[in-house]
Design a protein around this motif. Structure first.
Motif, PDB file in Angstrom:
ATOM      1  N   LEU A  28       0.832  -1.207   0.000  1.00 60.80           N
ATOM      2  CA  LEU A  28       0.000   0.000   0.000  1.00 60.80           C
ATOM      3  C   LEU A  28       0.866   1.257   0.000  1.00 60.80           C
ATOM      4  O   LEU A  28       0.519   2.263  -0.631  1.00 60.80           O
ATOM      5  N   PHE A  29       1.998   1.182   0.703  1.00 54.63           N
ATOM      6  CA  PHE A  29       2.925   2.309   0.692  1.00 54.63           C
ATOM      7  C   PHE A  29       3.433   2.539  -0.736  1.00 54.63           C
ATOM      8  O   PHE A  29       3.464   3.671  -1.225  1.00 54.63           O
ATOM      9  N   GLY A  30       3.817   1.445  -1.414  1.00 60.15           N
ATOM     10  CA  GLY A  30       4.282   1.557  -2.800  1.00 60.15           C
ATOM     11  C   GLY A  30       3.197   2.202  -3.658  1.00 60.15           C
ATOM     12  O   GLY A  30       3.462   3.092  -4.478  1.00 60.15           O
ATOM     13  N   PHE A  31       1.953   1.789  -3.402  1.00 59.95           N
ATOM     14  CA  PHE A  31       0.848   2.350  -4.183  1.00 59.95           C
ATOM     15  C   PHE A  31       0.708   3.859  -3.964  1.00 59.95           C
ATOM     16  O   PHE A  31       0.638   4.627  -4.905  1.00 59.95           O
ATOM     17  N   VAL A  32       0.694   4.289  -2.685  1.00 60.51           N
ATOM     18  CA  VAL A  32       0.467   5.723  -2.460  1.00 60.51           C
ATOM     19  C   VAL A  32       1.609   6.557  -3.047  1.00 60.51           C
ATOM     20  O   VAL A  32       1.402   7.668  -3.531  1.00 60.51           O
ATOM     21  N   MET A  63      -4.429  13.430   4.534  1.00 59.87           N
ATOM     22  CA  MET A  63      -3.020  13.308   4.144  1.00 59.87           C
ATOM     23  C   MET A  63      -2.095  13.444   5.357  1.00 59.87           C
ATOM     24  O   MET A  63      -1.058  12.796   5.423  1.00 59.87           O
ATOM     25  N   PHE A  64      -2.502  14.302   6.317  1.00 60.86           N
ATOM     26  CA  PHE A  64      -1.685  14.366   7.536  1.00 60.86           C
ATOM     27  C   PHE A  64      -1.755  13.035   8.299  1.00 60.86           C
ATOM     28  O   PHE A  64      -0.760  12.549   8.817  1.00 60.86           O
ATOM     29  N   ALA A  65      -2.932  12.462   8.314  1.00 63.50           N
ATOM     30  CA  ALA A  65      -3.065  11.142   8.951  1.00 63.50           C
ATOM     31  C   ALA A  65      -2.187  10.128   8.224  1.00 63.50           C
ATOM     32  O   ALA A  65      -1.505   9.310   8.848  1.00 63.50           O
ATOM     33  N   LEU A  66      -2.162  10.229   6.901  1.00 60.76           N
ATOM     34  CA  LEU A  66      -1.322   9.317   6.119  1.00 60.76           C
ATOM     35  C   LEU A  66       0.153   9.525   6.464  1.00 60.76           C
ATOM     36  O   LEU A  66       0.911   8.570   6.636  1.00 60.76           O
TER      37      LEU A  66
END
Lengths: 229, 259, 637
Positions: free
Chosen positions: A34-38, A172-175
């Motif tokens: 999921l990190f790669g995706f974002v 996005m801050f949560a991300l």
């Protein structure tokens, strides 16, 4: 003299993914995907700054890659990862809550970070955001002017509505917080830790987190500020 | 100096507990924290009240018996210090202190500040040993061990089993305790034969005892009186993954009379 | 009282081998029919329980702590001796044996000590196999250091936590047997009474410290590995829970108590800071390898140490004992410290302390080298005293640490009660009148891993097996006796706490029967202890109830036994009219203040027999005969 006991592993009763570490590994691996995706998602979205043709072209590329199959493969993989990520997180959270039925009257944190302590609620915010985000920009809800395929225009429409932008920025801050802890932590869970590289790993995680927050937040800000129309 | 203590009093495992306030008056800054409690307890005894029950034994930071949460920190405010090694000079005159037992489902309260840490013994029973029958050992120098590994093993082996890691963990996880033992034995040549089975079995027992899971907060390391590093948790994760995903290369079942 | 030590015949070097060959064995299929009760879970207890379970016996193991891993063996810091001679510096089994006998001031049994030295090498092998992370050299082989007055480097160590690591090794072996179902573990259970049936030890009564319930456990043999009684002094380096109850119950059932006056005072402990002091902390003796001990030459010199010039310092150990210097054995350095403090040259609050100075070693080796060797000890010191020992010298003072005396045992570790075995510090066997550094761990593991597994089989094989039922009159009587005793403690409802009696007893013994003793002082103590004991039974207060976790009741029971043991110690010290090892009688010293031994009258083990409440115990003697060593005057000059 000694009667041998059966090797311990032969007597295990719990399947791998049901163990705490097994679920953690599921969370780490899916988190990595999921990190790669974002990251790729953010880089792709930078085409916003290259104008409507670039962005719509990028979108067409995604829709036609592997005769249109690429996007569906990606969707299935991502959905699977998201489901597993949420499942592992939710079940581990419930276990952890059960592990301390009576809490402390007074508690002071020391080495944990704001990011590490907000993984769960941050994750919930992200989960809600992702649903909204898909409804909004993939399915065209909450946007009367939505035109399928007209990605650039849809993005600009959406972000002109300030509540959408605000929710987006909050998410996005949560991300960012989620990744600040999650990205180094997943390596730890997968068994990589070395005193020499740990600091680098933590800084790299923070670097990526900041990059993603800045990159992603730039889109609604640019739209609201009128730099992108 | 004077201190106000809010102490968790609980008569037994199934009774309800509550905080009771006591005053420690005219205590010396050179006293250890437990000596201050001794003084309070002597006062209670003379009044015919039951003294505050707390575990302690060696009072020099090695047996691991003592431990309580003092103002929100397991073993109190000083890093790398057990409760018994804590001195009153770490506190201010007139300070208010909250004393609570370790809170964990796996460590039920026995009485007041005493908890039952038998779960740790059971985790060790699951595999925290090397099966070397007494009398069967080869010469001690028969197998050289890289000094770095021996030193690292000793770092892990320094665990005193006090349970502060569990108490400190927001998830009530016992990963640091389990990882320390798995790393200690797994870093030594003698521990290799059982290395992966050990990791698998100990983790299974750890889970079954009702400890939570690790989310890498690092609170355990911060609370550990021996400063045991969370890097050992990564080592445990690696061993466990290897144990569960890649071991077991013999496919056929061993039949009756096999082995 | 039969004091036949059953020393095997033959030359010293062959006694143990020959004895093992002659010991009877229990058929492997029959071993599981025997139950052995092990009280204590330290090196001797956990080691012995694990070894016997490994052999196939059913073992029940009891400890008062919440886990067997917390037994007080864990606190030993410095190391464990073994005659491995890895450094090639001239060590041998014989040399370790000789050093131990000499260190014990020729008051131990030759054959026992030789066996100890012999199995020391197996202990190291076994511990490494069990995963004890001993210190290693860069080549991957084991490191050694010299320790506590030895002229060779034979001490194996694991930083400053050797006892911890050895105990964890034994604990893990024990837990493995628990998992196999061969050992049943009873933590938080304290032995209260011995059950003797037809003259044989057949069981114990324990109190479950959580519920307060009394339980009788029966077996074919009972092993006590309950450690020493150094806590009789109230202030000691022992863990707070260490007590004499188990061996005292055995003594009162007829087990001989040997050399109770032989108590060791360790020279390097952190001095007392005030009235509230609850225990003393040991600083490993290994510190003396690099630290220099001194006091000011002038009396009452209160200048900070840094301001005292070199020529106004008295490095008294180096001055008095030039060849051993700061490494002089424990009894000698403790007494020397007491002497300079009695002269008014002690340092720190109360003048009860001497400096242990690392300035010279830091100058020579650098601070990092010192940190590498002693870092954790320095940290520990700083935590307790709030002084930085890298900058200012440590202050140290002697404290009660170890007891060489204990229940009398024969070569098989069996007491005068058949079926009652005593292991480790709880017995008297190997250290004579003074124990050398790094030898306690060795003895605990030797007894547990390598002696009891052999000798218990011999006893069991020679003893007709018949079971004892739970309602045997002896069992019921033992349980009733414990119940009555607890009721009595609970029922006094007086005005003084157990601690207040305990403190008073401790300071009396420390003053009169501590580092140096004389007739007048001992006689005074002998008169005062019964008075104190009477006051205890008249004016004690204990809170709570007997049927629950009750720490003040636990302490009261222990203090009651210390009050009796203390008297026996004093009697023994009074009867031994010589100075030897840690037993220093001021009347028996040379002109320059050294101990004067009296081999003609006292080359024996004094064994005390209980004769009943209010009656004086009987003193017996087991003569010590030396075939291999020549009784020399101990000199460390």
């Amino acid at each position: 003299m000694t009667t041998a006991t059966a090797p311990a592993a032969l007597r295990l009763k719990v399947p791998y993914v049901a163990s705490t570490i097994g679920r953690k590994v599921v969370m780490a691996v899916t988190g990595l995907v999921l990190f790669g995706f974002v990251l790729v998602h953010m880089i792709g979205n930078l085409t916003l700054y290259a104008g409507p043709e670039a962005m719509d072209g990028y979108s067409r590329f995604l829709h036609t890659f592997l005769h249109g199959g690429g996007l569906w493969i990606a969707r299935v993989v991502l959905l699977t990862c998201a489901v597993l990520h949420v499942w592992s997180a939710a079940s581990l959270t419930l276990d952890s809550w059960a592990a301390r039925p009576v809490g402390y009257r007074l508690w002071k944190a020391k080495d944990s970070t704001y990011a590490s302590r907000t993984m769960r609620w941050g994750g919930v915010i992200l989960f809600l955001f992702i649903i909204f985000h898909i409804l909004n920009l993939t399915l065209g809800h909450f946007d009367p002017g939505y035109v399928p395929g007209d990605v650039y225009a849809n993005v600009v429409h959406a972000f002109r509505q300030w509540p959408v932008s605000v929710f987006y920025i909050v998410a996005m801050f949560a991300l960012g917080l989620h990744l600040d802890h999650g990205v180094w932590s997943l390596f730890h869970t997968l068994g990589f830790s070395h005193p020499r590289y740990k600091r680098w790993l933590r800084e790299a995680a923070r670097g990526f987190a900041i990059l993603l927050v800045v990159g992603n937040c730039s889109f609604p800000i640019a739209v609201l500020a009128g730099w992108v129309r | 100096m004077n201190l106000t203590l809010h102490v968790w009093r609980q008569k037994g495992p199934r009774e309800r507990g509550r905080f009771v306030t006591y005053r420690a008056t005219d205590v010396s800054a050179d006293m250890s924290f437990l000596e201050m409690l001794d003084v309070v307890n002597e006062g209670l005894l003379l009044k015919g009240e039951e003294p505050i029950a707390f575990d302690h034994d060696c009072r020099e930071g090695i047996c691991g018996a003592c431990g309580m949460v003092i103002n929100g920190r397991p073993h109190g405010p000083k890093a790398r210090t057990t409760t018994c090694q804590l001195h009153l000079r770490s506190f201010r005159d007139g300070q208010e202190l909250w004393l609570e037992p370790w809170r964990s489902r796996a460590f039920p309260v026995v009485k007041d500040l005493i908890v039952d840490r038998g779960a740790f013994d059971r985790v060790i029973q699951a595999g925290g040993y090397i099966s070397a029958a007494i009398g069967s050992a080869p010469d001690a120098n028969a197998v050289p061990i890289r000094k770095e590994n021996a030193d690292l093993a000793m770092d892990a082996a320094a665990c005193i089993g006090c349970g502060a890691c569990v108490a400190a963990c927001p998830n009530g996880s016992a990963m640091l305790f389990t990882a320390a033992k798995i790393s200690h034995l797994g870093l030594l040549a003698q521990g290799q034969p059982e290395r992966y089975e050990r990791a698998a079995a100990m983790v299974e027992t750890m889970d079954a005892e009702g400890f939570g899971s690790c989310t890498n907060h690092n609170e355990c390391e911060a609370a550990c009186p021996k400063g045991i590093s969370v890097a050992f948790i990564a080592r445990l994760n690696a061993d466990f993954v290897r144990a569960r995903l890649t071991e077991g290369r013999r496919l056929e079942q061993v039949g009756e009379g096999g082995v | 009282m039969n004091l036949d030590a059953r020393i095997p015949q033959g030359p010293l070097e062959q006694k143990w081998a020959r004895h093992r060959a002659e010991l009877k064995l229990v058929n492997p299929a029959n071993k599981r029919k025997y139950t052995v009760l092990m009280v204590g879970s330290g090196l001797a207890g956990a080691g012995g329980a694990a070894s016997m379970a490994e052999l196939g016996y059913e073992v029940k193991c009891f400890c008062y702590q919440d886990s067997p891993r917390r037994a007080h063996s864990i606190a030993a810091q410095g190391g464990i001796n073994a005659a491995k001679n890895y450094p090639n510096d001239g060590d041998s089994v014989y040399r370790l044996f000789y050093d131990t006998v000499k260190g014990g001031d020729f008051r131990s049994r030759e054959a026992n000590v030789y066996r100890l030295a012999e199995v020391s090498v197996n202990i190291i092998d076994q511990c490494v196999a069990l995963g004890v992370p001993f210190a290693r050299e860069y080549g991957g082989l084991l490191a050694n250091r010299s320790f506590g007055g030895a002229q060779v480097s034979r001490t194996f160590y694991a930083r400053g936590q050797t006892g911890q690591q050895l105990l964890l090794g034994a604990y893990q072996a024990l837990e493995r047997q628990v998992a196999r179902g061969k050992v049943e573990m009873f933590p938080r259970h304290e032995m209260q009474e011995l059950i003797v049936v037809d003259g044989r030890a057949r069981g114990i009564v324990v109190r479950d410290l959580v519920t307060g319930e009394l339980e009788a456990h029966l077996g074919d043999a009972v092993c006590l590995a309950t450690g020493g009684y150094g806590n009789v002094f109230f202030l000691s380096t022992n863990a707070k829970g260490c007590n004499t109850t188990a061996i005292w119950r055995a003594y009162k059932h007829g087990a001989g108590f040997a050399n109770p006056a032989f108590t060791q005072i360790h020279p390097t402990c952190i001095p007392v800071t005030g009235e509230h002091q609850s225990k003393l902390t040991l600083m490993s003796e290994s510190l003396r390898n690099d630290g220099r001990i001194w006091v000011p030459k002038k009396q009452g010199d209160t200048r900070p140490p840094a301001e005292i010039p070199e020529d106004e310092r008295d490095y008294y150990l180096e001055r008095m004992y030039p060849s051993f210097g700061n490494l002089a054995p424990r009894d000698i350095s403790s007494r020397a410290a007491k002497r300079v403090c009695d002269e008014g040259r002690g340092v720190g609050p109360g003048g009860q302390g001497v400096y242990l100075d690392f300035a010279e070693a830091i100058g020579r080796l650098g601070e990092d080298a010192i940190r590498e060797k002693y870092g954790n000890l320095f940290e520990m010191y700083e935590r307790i005293t709030a002084e930085n020992p890298y900058k200012v010298p440590m202050r140290i003072y002697p404290a009660s640490h170890y007891t060489m005396g204990g229940l009398w045992v024969d070569y098989n570790l069996m007491s005068t009660i058949p079926g009652l075995f005593v292991l480790g510090e709880a017995n008297f066997s190997d250290h004579g009148a003074n124990r050398l550094g790094a030898s306690a761990l060795m003895q605990g593991l030797a007894d547990g891993y390598f002696v009891i597994p052999y000798t218990i089989g011999d006893y069991l094989a020679r003893t007709p097996r018949h079971s004892v039922s739970g309602d045997h009159p002896a069992v019921r009587a033992a349980v009733d006796a414990v119940r009555a005793r607890i009721a009595r403690l609970m029922g006094i409802k007086g005005k003084r706490t157990p601690t207040s009696f305990y403190r008073e007893l401790g300071s009396l013994l420390w003053e009169r029967c501590g580092m140096s003793r004389n007739r007048a002082g001992l006689e005074e103590a002998l008169a005062r202890i019964p008075v104190l004991r009477e006051a205890f039974w008249r004016d004690l207060t204990v809170a709570g109830e007997a049927g629950e976790l009750n720490q003040s009741l636990e302490l009261a029971g222990r203090v009651a036994d210390f009050l009796e043991l203390g008297e026996l110690m004093v009697r023994d010290a009074l009867a031994r009219e010589e100075s030897c090892g840690c037993h220093f009688r001021e009347e028996y010293q040379t002109e320059d203040g050294e101990a004067r031994r009296d081999d003609a009258r006292f080359a024996h083990v004094a064994v005390w027999e209980y004769t009943g409440e209010g009656r004086a115990p009987l003193r017996h003697e087991e003569p010590l005969t030396y075939e291999s060593v020549h009784l020399a005057t101990r000199s460390y000059k």
